[in-house]
Write an enzyme that holds these catalytic residues in place. Structure first.
Site, short mmCIF file in Angstrom:
data_model
loop_
_atom_site.label_atom_id
_atom_site.label_comp_id
_atom_site.label_asym_id
_atom_site.label_seq_id
_atom_site.Cartn_x
_atom_site.Cartn_y
_atom_site.Cartn_z
CB THR A 155 1.75 22.45 -19.18
OG1 THR A 155 0.50 21.74 -19.73
CG2 THR A 155 3.02 22.52 -20.08
CE LYS A 163 1.22 19.14 -21.61
NZ LYS A 163 0.90 20.29 -22.33
CB THR A 174 0.46 21.02 -26.00
OG1 THR A 174 0.68 22.35 -26.69
CG2 THR A 174 1.38 19.98 -26.76
CD GLU A 181 -5.69 21.97 -13.01
OE1 GLU A 181 -5.43 22.97 -13.37
OE2 GLU A 181 -4.76 21.00 -12.73
CG ASN A 187 -8.17 28.83 -21.31
OD1 ASN A 187 -6.99 28.37 -21.72
ND2 ASN A 187 -9.08 27.89 -20.90
CB THR A 194 0.09 38.64 -19.14
OG1 THR A 194 -1.01 38.30 -18.91
CG2 THR A 194 0.26 39.16 -20.61
#
Lengths: 381, 381
Positions: free
Chosen positions: A145, A167, A178, A257, A376, A381
């Protein structure tokens, strides 16, 4: 294009779930002769439809295929979401000529939105016609993701092969945290593989803790084809699993990251291993401490304040703190000069000695940075 | 320069503990005729020297004076730190002609550094010669750390007076999150004042949760002089305390300088009030959810993911989420359009209906913002 272990085939495509056009759907098939499986799922009470489905599938410890998608978590999607997971497993069963009850389903992405099922069905048709053995790279990429790099680990022991993908994790998957992982091996697994896999998961994936948030979709799956014909002992299996899962856990935390520091929190002198983990986790989840580390501030008082919130045996007046090698607090009071602490390296080593026993545990986390907030705060959106 | 309740005197000075030259030391004396007291302390296992001292003092439920300083927490300072607290109480006892065992000591500031005792002793000499009744404002200012405004609340009931001060709380006290509060009243308190005070604290101060971090120094003290001659019933005392402590709690959360939103998390339909608090707190401490609110992102999936981590009775498939009046999730699945949610106001109302009972609780928190990270990443250096 590394190969999967003997007895496995796989493929991945861009089914259109991700707007970027990147790989987002993958299928892994165990062609046997054995179909051993073990699995560990999220501890969250609110779980996604694929977790509800897959928990039932893996109860039988027999799994012939796993279908995984990124671009949508299929969590909090009601009865339609569960029906979609069920239909996905049925479609895979139909395409591979196996029972849907032998198909694990995993999803990752945004919560609360239904998956575009026509795209998944069309994608599975294409994938199932392209299954191949040298697909480890593709398979690992299709579950990404916000990961910046795919995570792969391999190991060999006594002529058997292990290949594993993963992942996610907290800060590097700022969306939903996740964590998905699939471990494939051609070894013949011992009977208590589930017990061993649970223990290994507990000591690897469960000891990285970016932000304390658990997801609705976390799934870790072990599949054994037995195609090597080599039976591993319990300790051999555990060693190989610690190797690949430990490597993947380290890769997950390194790919944070939104972070500037990786923090290894080692608690020593604990009354028990679970106490050591509890104290380390209390530090890993303490925002004030994590901000201090981001700011390269050797504010060890926040370490003790975090330690004191843990449900573990301790003598509050006899705790030592060693920060990047500097013994900043001894017997819960100032000792060496905290200004000697250097934060030049990405890795920060924080040791807390409880001085009440001999148990040890390490939990890995990250600092709390501006980029964490940024990534985050603008996801859905 | 508001007055203290009858039977109280106080004063504050800049003793030089704060480099800014602001007020940093204050003394409050109860001149009687009664010296009733109740207190609640931090739940952290690692506590500052003043907390160790004051817990012993208040066991007797008799307190004649409280000395409070900002500019240093005197936490994790070893035997010398405890001796310093002891000497501070002795000095106050000497100056006021009372026993040191009747003196509560509170400190707030950086952990791990000894207080400059000569400054404190000199300051107390000056203060004790300047005690007056109209010192509520000074007293409230002397305990401020990063608070942007002093927090004061007053109430009157049946001819009695209540005056209360507070400082700190999570994001607005990014240093150490220390919460100090003193409630003074001239009422004659009922016998079970401690029980009532504990309950009020639990429903006010303990339901604001900026970052889940508890401090080494948190102290909430109630002092009753009985100088009004009016005895309050249990329910009258509880009402007055809920009034002043509720007001102070709201002031604390409103002064969260590092935040852009105040979030009122109300859990309804819970099996018990403690379940409701547990679920609300799980949301208040979820970094992913708090970042989403900072980003004005109606990502209600993070609400359900946070709820699912709580140790409370729930049906994961039947939870409702109402965000700023928009019923975004019903039966744990999408319902009204989340894009209808407006984040124009500072106050964000988040309601979670567990649909398993009738208990309700509200916990107040803030968003997780860039300024939170900034303020907390450069405190001690």
């Amino acid at each position: 294009m590394k190969s999967l272990p003997k007895g496995f085939r796989g493929a991945a495509i861009a089914a259109g779930l991700k707007s970027t056009g990147a790989l987002d759907l993958t299928l892994i098939e165990n062609t046997g002769p054995l179909f051993d499986a073990a699995a560990v799922y999220t501890s969250n009470k609110v779980v996604a439809a694929p977790v509800i489905w897959s928990r039932e599938v893996t109860k039988g410890k027999l799994v012939r295929a796993a279908v995984l998608n990124s671009g949508g978590a299929n969590a909090c999607t009601g009865p339609q979401g569960f029906a979609d997971t069920h239909h996905t497993a049925e479609k895979v069963g139909e395409l591979l000529g196996i029972s849907s009850g032998e198909v694990v389903v995993c999803s990752t992405g945004l919560i609360g939105e239904l998956l575009p099922m026509p795209k998944i069905f069309a994608g599975l048709e294409t994938i199932s016609a392209a299954m191949k053995t040298d697909s480890l790279d593709d398979v690992s990429r299709a579950i990404m993701t916000t990961d910046s790099v795919p995570k792969v680990a391999t190991a060999n022991i006594k002529g058997t092969e292990f290949a594993a993908i993963a992942k996610g994790a907290g800060m590097l998957a700022p969306a939903l945290a996740t964590m998905l992982s699939v471990v494939m091996t051609d070894a013949v697994l011992p009977k208590n593989a589930q017990e061993i896999f649970t223990r290994v998961t507990d000591r690897t994936y469960n000891r990285i803790d970016s932000d304390g948030c658990t997801s609705t979709n976390d799934t870790v799956l072990l599949m054994g084809s037995g195609a090597s014909g080599v039976a591993l002992s319990e300790s051999e299996l555990e060693a190989a699993l610690m190797d690949v899962c430990g490597s993947l856990a380290a890769q997950l935390i390194a790919d944070a990251e939104g972070s500037t520091k990786t923090v290894a929190i080692t608690v020593t002198g604990a009354a028990s291993e679970s106490d050591a983990v509890e104290v380390a986790r209390a530090c890993a989840r303490n925002n004030l401490l994590k901000c201090a580390i981001f700011g390269a501030d050797p504010n060890w008082g926040r370490v003790l304040a975090a330690v004191g919130t843990a449900d573990a045996q301790m003598d509050p007046l006899n705790i030592d703190v060693i920060l990047n090698g500097v013994h900043v607090a001894k017997e819960s009071a100032p000792f060496e000069d905290k200004n000697l602490v250097s934060f030049a390296e990405r890795l920060v080593s924080l040791e807390v000695n409880l001085n009440v026993g001999s148990a040890i545990a390490t939990v890995m986390t990250n600092d709390l940075s501006h980029d964490y907030v940024e990534e985050n705060s603008a996801y859905s959106t």
